[in-house]
Design a protein around this motif. Structure first.
Motif, PDB file in Angstrom:
ATOM      1  N   ALA A  78       0.829  -1.204   0.000  1.00  0.00           N
ATOM      2  CA  ALA A  78       0.000   0.000   0.000  1.00  0.00           C
ATOM      3  C   ALA A  78       0.865   1.256   0.000  1.00  0.00           C
ATOM      4  CB  ALA A  78      -0.932  -0.006   1.211  1.00  0.00           C
ATOM      5  N   GLN A  79       1.939   1.249   0.769  1.00  0.00           N
ATOM      6  CA  GLN A  79       2.825   2.406   0.814  1.00  0.00           C
ATOM      7  C   GLN A  79       3.531   2.615  -0.528  1.00  0.00           C
ATOM      8  OE1 GLN A  79       3.560   4.836   3.161  1.00  0.00           O
ATOM      9  NE2 GLN A  79       1.731   4.087   4.206  1.00  0.00           N
ATOM     10  N   VAL A  80       3.884   1.540  -1.203  1.00  0.00           N
ATOM     11  CA  VAL A  80       4.472   1.654  -2.542  1.00  0.00           C
ATOM     12  C   VAL A  80       3.443   2.226  -3.507  1.00  0.00           C
ATOM     13  CG1 VAL A  80       5.369   0.346  -4.507  1.00  0.00           C
ATOM     14  CG2 VAL A  80       6.169  -0.179  -2.201  1.00  0.00           C
ATOM     15  N   THR A  81       2.187   1.797  -3.389  1.00  0.00           N
ATOM     16  CA  THR A  81       1.120   2.304  -4.249  1.00  0.00           C
ATOM     17  C   THR A  81       0.921   3.800  -4.035  1.00  0.00           C
ATOM     18  OG1 THR A  81       0.025   0.144  -4.165  1.00  0.00           O
ATOM     19  CG2 THR A  81      -1.294   2.018  -4.916  1.00  0.00           C
ATOM     20  N   LEU A  82       0.968   4.234  -2.781  1.00  0.00           N
ATOM     21  CA  LEU A  82       0.837   5.662  -2.481  1.00  0.00           C
ATOM     22  C   LEU A  82       2.007   6.451  -3.058  1.00  0.00           C
ATOM     23  CD1 LEU A  82      -0.440   5.417   1.203  1.00  0.00           C
ATOM     24  CD2 LEU A  82      -1.738   6.194  -0.784  1.00  0.00           C
ATOM     25  N   LEU A  83       3.175   5.850  -3.092  1.00  0.00           N
ATOM     26  CA  LEU A  83       4.336   6.499  -3.708  1.00  0.00           C
ATOM     27  C   LEU A  83       4.130   6.622  -5.214  1.00  0.00           C
ATOM     28  CD1 LEU A  83       7.047   7.644  -2.708  1.00  0.00           C
ATOM     29  CD2 LEU A  83       8.081   5.436  -3.258  1.00  0.00           C
ATOM     30  N   ALA A  84       3.546   5.588  -5.828  1.00  0.00           N
ATOM     31  CA  ALA A  84       3.239   5.649  -7.263  1.00  0.00           C
ATOM     32  C   ALA A  84       2.225   6.762  -7.537  1.00  0.00           C
ATOM     33  CB  ALA A  84       2.688   4.299  -7.729  1.00  0.00           C
TER      34      ALA A  84
END
Length: 346
Positions: A78-84
């Motif tokens: 989820a944190q990687v998705t928010l970074l994207a």
């Protein structure tokens, strides 16, 4: 019939200069400037969380303790998705090429989310938030978001719509899978740029992801791990994005609003400290984000008092509440919208 008090500023009016005045204040405060230090630290933290979760997965091995690792990995995804998300908005780099290349690696390869498909979908959402005809996030695929959609609902949307408030969180457990399916389906669209590259990276993600899980775990444990990981990932993302607009006014073609009112009146901020800000990736400052989508996340908190004060000056409602209350408002809205389906009025 649902009676909703009309927010101040919702009546049609021509005030194109309102946003220009606010934008000048924000620019003068330097809040549109890039924050390389912040993003270097955040990328390091998220990258470490992602890599560390997979390292822990390998270290734990074929054990039922992997259920806990699946939850941790869902947070990392989820944190990687928010970074994207920040890359798609140009918050990290001024270069579109750099942002796109990084987005393909972070989105397609790391978490299995088509960067091009999601960017197109999210751009349309930002252009017309909570608009029945133009916002893909309120399209009545499974849930209905307005009485008009309830009246037109057929099939599964009509069936789910009767109890959609109670089914919302259970349905979120499928959102991770839905994003992957939608990403692969988007590869057939001629409008999607770099379809071959996106397809190769998505395929590489799925093969590496499933290969690692089934290589380390027995088949039974592997299936449980996948179910827990994808369910928690979907719920996390849903709980991050749902508070932002759900339960706020739903617009139609009859609502002629300027840019500022269109963004502010359909968005909701979520109060909270550093933990909430980190968990939601800064999206708790949804009003500021929608007004200035390329503003670095770290600056949204500083922009809030300027935006809130300006909205008070021009008589536009600025909605803000706690995290739990934001979910409650969204659920109450879903329940009320589905009332006509429950009582058989449509």
């Amino acid at each position: 019939m649902i009676v909703v008090e009309t927010p101040r500023g919702l009546a049609p009016r021509e005030r194109g200069s309102d946003f220009a005045k606010l934008s000048r204040r924000i620019a003068q405060a330097g809040l549109l400037d890039k924050r390389p230090g912040y993003y270097t630290a955040r990328i390091g933290f998220v990258g470490g969380l992602f890599a560390g979760s997979w390292a822990l997965f390998a270290a734990v091995g074929d054990s039922w303790w992997q259920v806990l690792v699946a939850v941790l990995l869902a947070v990392a995804f989820a944190q990687v998705t928010l970074l994207a998300h920040d890359l798609a908005h140009g918050q990290i780099s001024r270069s579109r090429r750099t942002s796109r290349m990084a987005g393909l690696l972070v989105g397609n390869l790391a978490v299995g989310l088509s960067y091009g498909w999601w960017m197109d979908k999210h751009t349309r959402h930002h252009a017309n938030p909570n608009h029945e005809e133009h916002d893909p996030d309120v399209s009545p695929d499974f849930l209905v978001w307005s009485e008009r959609q309830a009246e037109a609902a057929r099939g599964i949307a009509r069936f789910i719509g009767r109890r959609q408030a109670f089914l919302f969180f259970p349905l979120l457990t499928l959102e991770g899978i839905n994003l992957k399916v939608s990403s692969f389906r988007a590869l057939s669209r001629p409008s999607l740029k770099s379809r071959k590259v996106e397809g190769l990276l998505l395929t590489a993600h799925v093969l590496a992801y499933l290969g690692a899980v089934f290589l380390v775990l027995s088949p039974g444990k592997a299936l449980v791990f996948l179910a827990v990981h994808q369910a928690c990932y979907g719920v996390y993302l849903g709980c991050t994005f749902a508070p932002n607009h759900k339960g706020m006014p739903v617009l139609t073609a009859e609502d002629e609003l300027d840019f500022l009112r269109r963004q502010v009146l359909t968005s909701r901020n979520v109060r909270g400290g550093r933990l909430v800000n980190t968990a939601l990736g800064g999206l708790n400052y949804q009003i500021e984000h929608h007004l200035f989508p390329n503003m670095p996340t770290a600056n949204l908190r500083k922009a809030q008092p300027i935006v809130r004060e300006y909205c008070a000056e021009i008589g536009v409602d600025y909605v803000e509440c706690g995290l739990v209350e934001s979910w409650a408002q969204a659920m109450r809205h879903l329940h009320e919208v589905g009332r006509s389906l429950r009582v058989g009025r449509v």
